[in-house]
Design a protein around this motif. Structure first.
Motif, mmCIF file in Angstrom:
data_model
loop_
_atom_site.group_PDB
_atom_site.id
_atom_site.type_symbol
_atom_site.label_atom_id
_atom_site.label_comp_id
_atom_site.label_asym_id
_atom_site.label_seq_id
_atom_site.Cartn_x
_atom_site.Cartn_y
_atom_site.Cartn_z
ATOM 1 N N VAL A 42 0.668 -1.184 -0.092
ATOM 2 C CA VAL A 42 -0.028 -0.022 0.117
ATOM 3 C C VAL A 42 0.818 1.135 -0.163
ATOM 4 C CG1 VAL A 42 -1.922 1.396 1.174
ATOM 5 C CG2 VAL A 42 -1.986 -1.344 1.359
ATOM 6 N N ARG A 44 0.488 5.724 -0.494
ATOM 7 C CA ARG A 44 -0.325 6.955 -0.099
ATOM 8 C C ARG A 44 -0.068 7.934 -1.358
ATOM 9 N NH1 ARG A 44 -4.174 5.985 3.951
ATOM 10 N NH2 ARG A 44 -3.076 4.486 5.334
ATOM 11 N N SER A 55 2.226 8.809 -5.963
ATOM 12 C CA SER A 55 2.150 8.420 -4.741
ATOM 13 C C SER A 55 3.310 8.067 -4.108
ATOM 14 C CB SER A 55 0.922 7.190 -4.726
ATOM 15 O OG SER A 55 1.846 5.858 -5.501
ATOM 16 N N PRO A 58 2.816 2.324 -3.681
ATOM 17 C CA PRO A 58 3.617 1.014 -3.106
ATOM 18 C C PRO A 58 4.553 0.373 -4.041
ATOM 19 C CG PRO A 58 1.626 0.712 -4.297
ATOM 20 C CD PRO A 58 1.664 2.090 -4.341
ATOM 21 N N GLU A 69 -8.316 4.094 -3.252
ATOM 22 C CA GLU A 69 -9.392 3.988 -2.559
ATOM 23 C C GLU A 69 -9.959 5.737 -2.175
ATOM 24 O OE1 GLU A 69 -8.692 2.030 0.932
ATOM 25 O OE2 GLU A 69 -8.863 0.063 0.165
ATOM 26 N N THR A 77 -13.787 3.088 -5.230
ATOM 27 C CA THR A 77 -12.442 2.424 -5.678
ATOM 28 C C THR A 77 -12.241 2.791 -6.976
ATOM 29 O OG1 THR A 77 -12.229 1.166 -3.850
ATOM 30 C CG2 THR A 77 -11.188 0.755 -5.657
ATOM 31 N N CYS A 105 -5.078 9.472 -0.085
ATOM 32 C CA CYS A 105 -5.661 8.223 -0.370
ATOM 33 C C CYS A 105 -4.917 6.936 -0.724
ATOM 34 C CB CYS A 105 -6.446 8.496 -1.770
ATOM 35 S SG CYS A 105 -7.880 9.572 -1.600
ATOM 36 N N ARG A 106 -5.353 5.893 -0.129
ATOM 37 C CA ARG A 106 -4.591 4.602 -0.258
ATOM 38 C C ARG A 106 -4.453 4.074 -1.727
ATOM 39 N NH1 ARG A 106 -5.695 0.211 4.205
ATOM 40 N NH2 ARG A 106 -7.586 0.083 3.102
ATOM 41 N N ILE A 108 -3.308 0.618 -3.507
ATOM 42 C CA ILE A 108 -3.059 -0.454 -3.454
ATOM 43 C C ILE A 108 -2.516 -1.372 -4.454
ATOM 44 C CG2 ILE A 108 -4.058 -2.992 -2.224
ATOM 45 C CD1 ILE A 108 -6.044 -1.080 -0.816
ATOM 46 N N LEU A 550 -2.326 -5.426 5.190
ATOM 47 C CA LEU A 550 -1.688 -4.264 4.396
ATOM 48 C C LEU A 550 -0.626 -3.833 4.868
ATOM 49 C CD1 LEU A 550 -5.217 -2.374 3.783
ATOM 50 C CD2 LEU A 550 -4.142 -4.078 2.620
ATOM 51 N N ASP A 552 2.280 -0.829 4.340
ATOM 52 C CA ASP A 552 2.771 0.505 3.786
ATOM 53 C C ASP A 552 4.082 0.168 3.161
ATOM 54 O OD1 ASP A 552 0.444 2.126 3.900
ATOM 55 O OD2 ASP A 552 0.868 2.271 6.142
#
Length: 553
Positions: A42, A44, A55, A58, A69, A77, A105-106, A108, A550, A552
């Motif tokens: 995950v 961000r 982000s 990940p 998400e 999503t 926001c995550r 994944i 999960l 990070d």
């Protein structure tokens, strides 16, 4: 045989006395668990700039699918794809609109690249750029997947193109013969009839399967294409992938690859596939938007290097293979009617021929507006007979001679008898016009087309050159749909139960045509039965519904 012996045999073979696998229906669970990564990585979101989402994490690779998400929009999503990596920054682009996206926001990682589910059940369906149904006819469950991004067949293993493909269009079948496995482009400016000609070919072709890719075109054209061009019979042997012009650029780009992957699946079943692609220019523009947003330098007319790199990777996937063929027909929207603009020039250099539509012919209500003199099929001499080639060459000469002398003829400066070739061109002019024009609903059989050419040219074409190539007898393997134990095909190609008694015993999730369970047969609430294991509610779980650790990264 005793019951004990039967039980031993069933345990050994895994098939009961009716021929039904003991564990039928469980394969979807086994496959889901085999593909499951118990740990999800995950990241961000820390920046959104135009089309580009950045982000921190990940850990992912280029082309990997990620979920983002958006909790502020009812836990919405969206799907995105990794398009760039810079130190710890992951650059993504979304397949959907990014309304509601915010910092934090995550993101994944899925651990997989874009794949499309393939099965014979795709025939007659309309799909989105991710290969999911759009036509409200229910889902398409299949365990077989094809990668959207794949390599072309090994050049050494490609069969030579030697069979003619009929399009039902006189100007093409007569003057620009196409072979099975050939790639050809339809070039013109806007409003000259590219999509209409593509629809005529889709309706009249003798290919086994049509895969239609409507990439970046007007949304209203979908239903028009289905109703006017394909019709019920054409749709039954077609798969349509649609990405309208208002879709994000990544959707337009990947829709092209998904359509090609579906065509590759049917080709691998031993079939002759027609890939009708409208339009390759929208694909190139989507690649330009993505490249510029990712920081690529612009090259010719604003197109980045990635556009010129991606074009042959897509187009070379069509053609022949050891199993079947994909005949690719691509429309090219020419900017300003300039056939030397970057997209048109690049595509023309890759394909095996080009059909040029003339705006001047369209003004004179000459449809299809095919400019035969500016068009060429590089394989016409390979797939057509020698007498057909002579007749086509003579008709082309008449067109060229008339075009050169047209101004003199129109002003009355040409005197009959001055030049034998011009006299012949004038005498054949009306017959050639009638031959090259055709209404949208008019289907021209190959034999009729060649007979007309023989009459106009005065060159006799033998009957063996007029024979329409037969449609292949190859059948799609029902094992690919997972139902081969229960279904077969009758003489007309319709899917029927292989054994009515065995099919009736197959649970509903495996046999969609099984009769509904009667009220008297319904067990009491809370009772676990074998049938409940196979109910529709027991469909294979999505990994999105399973809570996993999960981390990070």
């Amino acid at each position: 045989m005793s019951d004990a012996a039967i039980a031993v045999k069933e345990k050994k073979t895994g098939i009961n006395k009716k021929g039904v696998p003991l564990y039928a229906g469980f394969h979807k669970y086994f496959e889901t668990t085999d593909k499951t990564d118990p740990i999800k990585c995950v990241g961000r979101v820390n920046r959104v700039h135009g089309l580009l989402i950045e982000s921190r994490g990940p850990q992912a690779v280029i082309g990997e699918i990620c979920k983002i998400e958006i909790p502020s929009f009812n836990k919405k999503t969206i799907m995105a794809e990794v398009v760039g990596l810079h130190a710890e920054t992951v650059q993504l682009m979304s397949y959907e609109e990014t309304d509601g996206l915010e910092i934090g926001c995550r993101v994944i990682a899925s651990g997989s690249r874009l794949e499309v589910g393939v099965t014979p059940k795709l025939l007659g369906r309309v799909l989105d750029p991710l290969g999911k149904p759009l036509d409200n006819k229910g889902g398409i469950e299949t365990a077989d997947k094809y990668p959207a991004m794949a390599s072309p067949p090994n050049p050494v293993n490609r069969r030579r193109i030697s069979e003619r493909l009929c399009t039902g269009v006189r100007a093409i079948d007569g003057m620009l013969a196409i072979g099975r496995g050939q790639r050809i482009g339809i070039f013109s400016g806007s409003g000259v009839g590219k999509s209409t000609l593509l629809g005529m070919i889709a309706r009249n072709t003798n290919a086994d399967v049509n895969v239609v890719a409507l990439i970046g075109e007007r949304g209203r054209e979908l239903n028009d294409f289905i109703a006017k061009d394909l019709g019920p019979d054409g749709l039954a042997r077609s798969v349509i992938v649609v990405t309208p012009s208002n879709s994000p650029p990544l959707s337009r780009l990947r829709g092209a690859y998904v359509a090609t992957a579906i065509a590759e699946y049917f080709r691998d079943q031993g079939l002759d596939v027609m890939l009708l692609f409208d339009s390759i220019t929208r694909f190139a523009r989507a690649q330009r938007e993505i490249g510029l947003a990712s920081g690529e330098p612009s090259a010719t007319r604003g197109y980045p290097p990635s556009m010129f790199d991606s074009m042959p990777k897509l187009l070379e996937r069509c053609g022949t293979s050891e199993k079947g063929t994909i005949t690719g027909i691509y429309t090219v929207l020419v900017d300003g009617d300039d056939l030397d603009e970057p997209v048109a020039d690049t595509v023309r250099g890759i394909l095996d021929g080009h059909i040029v539509l003339s705006r001047n012919l369209a003004r004179h209500y000459h449809y299809p507006a095919i400019d035969v003199l500016d068009s060429i099929s590089r394989l016409a001499s390979t797939v057509s007979g020698p007498q057909t080639q002579k007749a086509a060459g003579l008709l082309r000469r008449h067109l060229a001679v008339y075009a050169e002398a047209e101004d003199l003829i129109n002003v009355g400066a040409y005197k009959e008898g001055s030049n034998l070739q011009i006299d012949q061109a004038i005498s054949k002019r009306e017959a050639l016009e009638n031959f090259l024009t055709q209404t949208v609903e008019d289907r021209a059989p190959l034999a009729d087309t060649l007979k007309t050419m023989a009459e106009i040219s005065g060159i006799e074409i033998p009957a063996e050159e007029m024979e329409t190539p037969p449609v292949k007898e190859a059948k799609i393997n029902l094992a690919d749909s997972g139902d081969d134990e229960y279904y077969d095909e009758d003489d007309s190609g319709q899917i029927i139960p292989a054994d009515p008694e065995a099919a009736a015993s197959v649970p509903e999730a495996v046999n969609p045509d099984a009769a509904a369970v009667s009220a008297a047969a319904v067990p009491e609430a809370g009772t676990v039965t074998e049938a409940s294991v196979f109910s529709e509610a027991a469909a294979a779980p999505s990994m999105d519904d399973i809570d996993l650790p999960l981390i990070d990264l």
